[in-house]
Design a protein around this motif. Sequence first.
Motif: not given
Length: 763
Positions: A594-601
Motif C-alpha cells: 500500500k502506498k501513502y502520501y502526507v495530507s493536511s486533512e
Amino acid sequence: MKLLKYLCLSIAFISLNVVAQEQEPQSGHVNQNKFKQLYDEFSTPNMYRTGSGAPGPAYYQQQADYKMDIEIDDETAVLSGNETITYTNNSPDVLSYLWVQLDQNVRQKDSPSKDINSSRITPAMSASRFSSSYMSERFDGGFNVESVTATNGSDLPHMINQTMMRVELPQPMKTGDQFSFKIKWWYQVNNHVTDGGRSGYELFPDGNRNYVIAQFYPRMAVYNDVEGWQNSQFWGRDEFALPFGNFEVNITVPSDHLLDGTGRLMNRKDVFSSDMMKRYEKAKKSYDEPVIVSTQAEAEVREKGRSKKKNTWKLYAENVRDFGFATSRKYIWDMMAVKIGNKDVMAVSLYSKEGNPLWEQWSTKAVASTLKSYSRMTFDYPYHKAISVHARRQGMEYPMICWNYGRPDENGKYDDRTKYGMMSVIIHEVGHNFFPMIINSDERQWTWMDEGLNTFMQYVAEQDFGEWYPTALSASDDAYPSRRGPAKKITRYMGGNQDRIAPIMTKGLNTYQFGNNAYGKPATALNILRETVMGRELFDYAFKEYANRWMFKHPTPEDFFRTMEDASAFDLDWYWRGWFYSTDWVDVGLKEVKKYYVSSEPNQYAKNYAESRDLNLEDLNWVYLVEEGSEEFNEKLRKGTSADNSPSLKEYMMDNFTEEERKNIKQPKYFYDITFEKPGGLVMPIIVEFTYADGTSKTETYPAQIWRYNDNEVSKAIASEKEIVSIKVDPKLETADIDTSNNSWPKEVKENDFDKFKNKVKG
Ligand SMILES: [Zn+2]
C-alpha cells in the motif's frame, strides 16, 4: 483473521509502524516456535563433547593398527589375506568382545541386503535385464574367514552376524590395554561393472582386469562415547564408520602389474623400472604439468603379456581410517607436485588407455586443484599424496586414493557431460579425503556429514577449478557449471512430493531420494548459510574451526552445529531446525503493497481515534497519511513535500530545526506499507530489492528473526524520498524459494525467473 484482534486492542500510535503483528499463542502450550533452541533435539554436552562443539577434556578415540599380507591371484580373481590387528582401548570402559566389520559379506549369495528393497514386475524389459533379473545366479562373494587367532596361535571364539563379526577376548580389555589378533581370509573378487559394489574389477575383452580394491579386509568397528559399538549392519548403500590407525600392507600381484594405494610406497626401487624412477624424480619437481611416469605405450605392451612372476608392493600409512589400492597391467601413471602450505604433495592419476585423452589432460590437475581449495577452507592436506584412479561407473573414496568414472567413447571422443562429470567426480572423491577420511564422521549414521559437507566444498572447489584452469571449461561456460550447491538447483526437490522427502537428519539407509537429501540439500543449505545468512567471513572462520577441531577425530552432527555457532556468535538453531530437522521449504513473497502520501486533512482514522478518546484534533498537531486510491486521497497530494502537505509537520520543523538542519534533513514523500507472506515453512531472511522511478535500486535484508512472532506474514513501513516503482523478493534467487510467482510487485506478467528456471530444467 488473527491480525484484527490485536489491532482493535491496541491502536496506540498514528504511524505506519503501528503493526507489530503477533500470532495468537499455539493451543496446548507446546512451543512450536521456529526459533526455539534445540535443547530437546541435541544430546547433552558432557566431558567427551562440550557445549561449544569441541572435543571435551575426556574425549577419547580407539586405535586399530593393521599389518597385512595380501595377494591377488589374477587368474582366478581371488584375493587372500592374512592380517594382524592391534587394538588399543582408549575408552574408560571395559570391553569383553570386539566387533569386526566384514563388509564383503553383503555380496554373499544368501545376504539379505537385496531383499530389503521391494520389487515389481516390469511388463517389458530387455532380454539382458530379464536374464540378469530372473535367470542368473546371484554372485557369490563374501569373506571366507579361515581363522581368527590370538598371536600365540590359539583360536579366538567368534560369531558372524551378516556383515559383523564378534570376537571374544581372552581377558576383558581395560583402559589403555592393547590386544593383537590375527585373521586369515579369502574372497572371490566381484566384477563391479556387472555385479555392482564399491570395489572389485572391470574385465576387458582381452581378459585383463583393472582392480580397484577396498573393504577387502576385516575392519575394526568404531567404539565411542556416542554409540558404544557402531555395529549397525552394512546393507550396501550406507557407507562406513572406522577408527584411525597405522597400516603396514604388503600386496603381492603379478610382476607386470602396476599398483598404488593408501600410504607411502616403501620399496619403490624394487617395483619401479629405472625409467620410471627417473620420471618420478622429475614429477616431484613439476608443479604445472603432470609428468607421465608410466606411458600408454608401455601399458599397451604390458597388457599383452601374462607374467607368471610376482612383485610385492609395500605400503605404509599413518593415521588413516581405511586402506584401498588399485592394480592392473593396463595402468598409465602420471603425477605432479602441488604446494600445500610449506610442503609438497603429489597429485597422482592411474588410468587405462580407455580413459584417454580426457584423463591425461585433466585428472591430475583436478586432484591438485582440489587439494588447494579444500586446504584453504579447512587445514593443509596432511598426507603426502592423493590418487585419482579411473574406474568405470565408480565414484568412491578412501584415504589418499579414490575411484572415478568418466570415459570417452572408443574413438576417444567425449561430450561436455562426460568431461564435467569426470572432473566433478574427481573433485568430489578427492575432497572426501577431508570429509570423512580425516574429519572422521560416522557415514553409516549420518550420510550428510560426509556427503553434504563434501558436496558443499565440492561446489567451492569446482568454482576455483574453473577459475584456475579456464581451459578446462567449455567455450560457452564462463564459470564451472556446478550441478549442486547454488540455491536454485534444490527448489524442485524441496518443493516436491513431501511423502518422498525426509529431513537431512535421517540415517542414510532410510533416506528417500538419496542424492538430493544427503548431497544436494545439505550442500545448498551450507552454501546459503555462507553466502546469504552469515556471510563468507563468519561462515569460513567457523567452518575452518570445525575442521580443525575435528581433524583426525570423530565428530557428531551436534559438534558441527555447535561449533558453527560457537565460532561466529550467530544463533543458528532456527536454521538447523528448519533445514536439517524438517522437510519444510522456502516460499516468501509479497502479499500486499500500500502506498501513502502526507495530507493536511485529518483522515478518518485520526477522527475515530480522537472521538473515542474525546480529544480535539486541532490540539494534537498530527501528521496524516492517506492511502493512494482511497476515498481520502486526492491527486494534489502527489505534488509538494511532506512538509508542504502538512502544516503540523511544517510547524514542527520550524520550531525544532535550524535553517541549515532543515536543508539537510531527509524529507520522505512516499510511504509504503509492505506485507510479506510466507507460504513456506522455513524461516529465512527477507531479501528485498527496491527499484525507484529514477532507475536506481537498493537491496535490504531483514533478518530471519523478523518471523519470530508471526510465522505467516510480517510487514514493513518504508518511507522514501524517491518513488518506488517495483519491489522484488529474493531478486538473485539465493534463498531456494520454490515459488517466485509471488515475489514481485507489481506482479510480473512476463515469464518470471522461476518459470525460466523451470523451463531450463525441463529442457
Ligand atoms: Zn561422496
